[in-house]
Motif scaffolding. Structure first.
Motif, short mmCIF file in Angstrom:
data_model
loop_
_atom_site.label_atom_id
_atom_site.label_comp_id
_atom_site.label_asym_id
_atom_site.label_seq_id
_atom_site.Cartn_x
_atom_site.Cartn_y
_atom_site.Cartn_z
N GLY A 200 0.82 -1.21 0.00
CA GLY A 200 0.00 0.00 0.00
C GLY A 200 0.84 1.25 0.00
O GLY A 200 1.94 1.27 0.57
N GLY B 227 0.30 5.67 0.38
CA GLY B 227 -0.63 6.75 0.68
C GLY B 227 0.10 8.06 0.88
O GLY B 227 1.27 8.08 1.23
N GLU C 156 -4.57 6.04 4.31
CA GLU C 156 -4.72 5.81 2.88
C GLU C 156 -3.88 4.61 2.44
O GLU C 156 -4.33 3.79 1.62
CB GLU C 156 -4.31 7.05 2.09
CG GLU C 156 -4.50 6.91 0.59
CD GLU C 156 -4.17 8.17 -0.16
OE1 GLU C 156 -3.26 8.12 -1.01
OE2 GLU C 156 -4.81 9.21 0.10
N ALA C 157 -2.67 4.50 2.97
CA ALA C 157 -1.81 3.36 2.62
C ALA C 157 -2.42 2.05 3.10
O ALA C 157 -2.38 1.03 2.38
CB ALA C 157 -0.42 3.55 3.21
N ASP D 147 -5.26 1.21 0.82
CA ASP D 147 -4.72 0.76 -0.47
C ASP D 147 -4.23 -0.68 -0.38
O ASP D 147 -4.39 -1.46 -1.33
CB ASP D 147 -3.58 1.69 -0.87
CG ASP D 147 -3.01 1.38 -2.24
OD1 ASP D 147 -3.80 1.16 -3.18
OD2 ASP D 147 -1.78 1.36 -2.38
N CYS E 210 6.43 6.01 -3.13
CA CYS E 210 5.02 6.00 -3.52
C CYS E 210 4.88 6.22 -5.02
O CYS E 210 4.12 5.51 -5.70
CB CYS E 210 4.25 7.10 -2.77
SG CYS E 210 3.97 6.81 -1.02
N TRP F 226 3.15 3.65 -7.81
CA TRP F 226 2.05 3.95 -8.73
C TRP F 226 2.49 3.78 -10.18
O TRP F 226 1.72 3.29 -11.02
CB TRP F 226 1.53 5.37 -8.46
CG TRP F 226 0.91 5.49 -7.10
CD1 TRP F 226 0.13 4.56 -6.46
CD2 TRP F 226 1.03 6.59 -6.19
NE1 TRP F 226 -0.23 5.02 -5.22
CE2 TRP F 226 0.29 6.26 -5.02
CE3 TRP F 226 1.68 7.82 -6.23
CZ2 TRP F 226 0.19 7.11 -3.92
CZ3 TRP F 226 1.58 8.67 -5.13
CH2 TRP F 226 0.84 8.32 -4.01
N THR G 268 -0.72 2.96 -12.55
CA THR G 268 -1.87 3.74 -12.09
C THR G 268 -1.55 5.22 -11.92
O THR G 268 -2.22 5.92 -11.16
CB THR G 268 -2.40 3.17 -10.76
OG1 THR G 268 -1.36 3.24 -9.77
CG2 THR G 268 -2.87 1.74 -10.91
#
Length: 402
Positions: free
Chosen positions: A15, A17, A38-39, A42, A363, A367, A372
């Motif tokens: 994850g 975030g 958030e992480a 995710d 991070c 992504w 993404t």
């Protein structure tokens, strides 16, 4: 897979975030907690299942900042996880990732949350933590009055003397990073700029102008890391993996922080050093990961100033010494180029939130390697590297693969 083979010590990034960067006027704990939640979401991991929390410290945050691991664990709700707090100035986030990785590979934890956040003051960073007469960075502030922009400008002047770089070359780095940052909803500055606008901004430390130098910011970033076995049990069959973390120190007798040698070596005006501290950081990461610069899909580097980003191109082996400006002139490091650098927008678009920024770099790799990253996506990205440098000999680079 044999223990010494590349990939034998991989860990999974489950994850990622981030709290958007800006000047929000709130405390660092809030930013870090938002990023952590958030992480976790995710990753699809419940907070109660996290076995360890590693916090990247922010010494400007008072006592809670010095014990960031426990601070974030408390904010999320005590649940018995082990805690660790790590400080390495601008490399704090990467050192926190290295600590988490070591715990996972040692079998001390299957799932680790790494968090860094900052609420940075406006203006120049000043040395924190009292007098440090053995620290060359403290000395440059105290003896020379050389704030960070002055330091960056000395590097820029050195590039101009050694390699013929121009202020326009430096401006092109800002143009490139601002174009990427305009596509990043987490970035503080989301506006494209022109080289003319960079040249028209105020001089801060000649030859660098306001738009050549990164700001100080509030923000937070977090990662959920796990063993590969846990990732498979969790249903993540092909996660992004961290393959190497380099946290090397300089090599004696090179100056502790790879200072430009302006005062100590008259030969510096005619010939660069054979390799720098930053190059050593990259080399150690490549060796551990079993890759070379030719394998990279992208890189996230520490662009405190536009001129410094050009140094990283050379230190990462993306080009030869003195060829960094050529890469940016030809668009090779831009989105759509052969080896995009700072697809996130870099510190040019985010500013410094010191303990969060090396985590934020990973991070972005996550992504990108997942595919993404939206409008800033590097097609087919498979391998990425981050590069960072902290005060007093803290180096860091992270290699992630998919």
């Amino acid at each position: 897979m044999a223990p010494g083979e590349p990939g034998a010590r991989d860990i999974a990034v489950l994850g990622a975030g981030m709290h958007p960067w800006g000047k929000w006027g709130r405390g660092f704990v809030e930013y870090g907690t938002v990023a952590a939640r958030e992480a976790l979401a995710d990753a699809g991991v419940e907070w109660r299942d996290v076995q360890s929390v590693v916090g990247a410290d922010t010494v400007r945050g008072g006592y809670p900042g010095y014990v960031a691991g426990a601070t974030f664990a408390q904010a999320l709700g005590w649940q018995g996880a082990r805690v660790t707090s790590v400080y390495a100035a601008c490399a704090s986030g990467a050192q926190a990732i290295a600590t988490a990785r070591a715990q996972i590979l040692a079998g001390l934890a299957d799932v680790v949350l790494v968090v860094g956040a900052d609420a940075a003051p406006k203006g120049f960073f000043a040395p924190a933590g009292g007098d440090r007469p053995d620290d060359p960075d403290w000395l440059r502030f105290r003896v020379l009055g050389a704030t960070n922009p002055t330091y960056f400008a000395l590097y820029a002047r050195r590039r101009m003397a050694l390699h013929g770089d121009t202020p326009h070359d430096f401006a092109l780095v800002k143009v490139k990073n601002a174009a990427a940052g305009a596509l990043n909803p987490r970035a503080r500055y989301r506006k494209a700029v022109t080289a003319e606008e960079v040249a028209g901004s105020a001089v801060v430390a000649d030859p660098l102008r306001l738009l050549d130098i990164c700001a100080t910011s509030d923000g937070g970033a977090a990662l959920v890391l796990s063993s590969m076995e846990f990732a498979r049990r969790h249903g993540a069959t092909d996660p992004v993996r961290i393959r190497a973390v380099s946290t090397v120190t300089p090599t004696y007798p090179k100056a502790v922080l790879d200072l430009p040698d302006i005062a100590t070596d008259s030969a510096a005006v005619v010939a660069p050093a054979p390799h720098t501290f930053r190059a050593s950081i990259a080399r150690a990461a490549y060796e551990e990961a079993g890759i070379g610069p030719e394998d990279l899909s992208l890189a996230e580097v520490y662009d405190l100033s536009t001129a410094l980003e050009l140094e990283w191109y050379e230190d990462l082996g993306l080009c030869g010494a003195g060829e960094g400006a050529k890469l940016v002139r030809e668009g090779i490091t831009a989105l759509g180029g052969r080896i995009p650098v700072n697809t996130s927008g870099g510190l040019a678009s985010f500013g410094e939130a010191v303990p969060a920024q090396a985590i934020a770099q990973v991070c972005e790799l996550t992504w990108q390697l997942r595919g993404t990253a939206g409008g800033r996506q590097v097609p087919g990205a498979r391998v990425g590297i981050t590069a960072n440098q902290g005060l007093f000999g803290h180096g860091s680079a992270v290699v992630a693969v998919r």
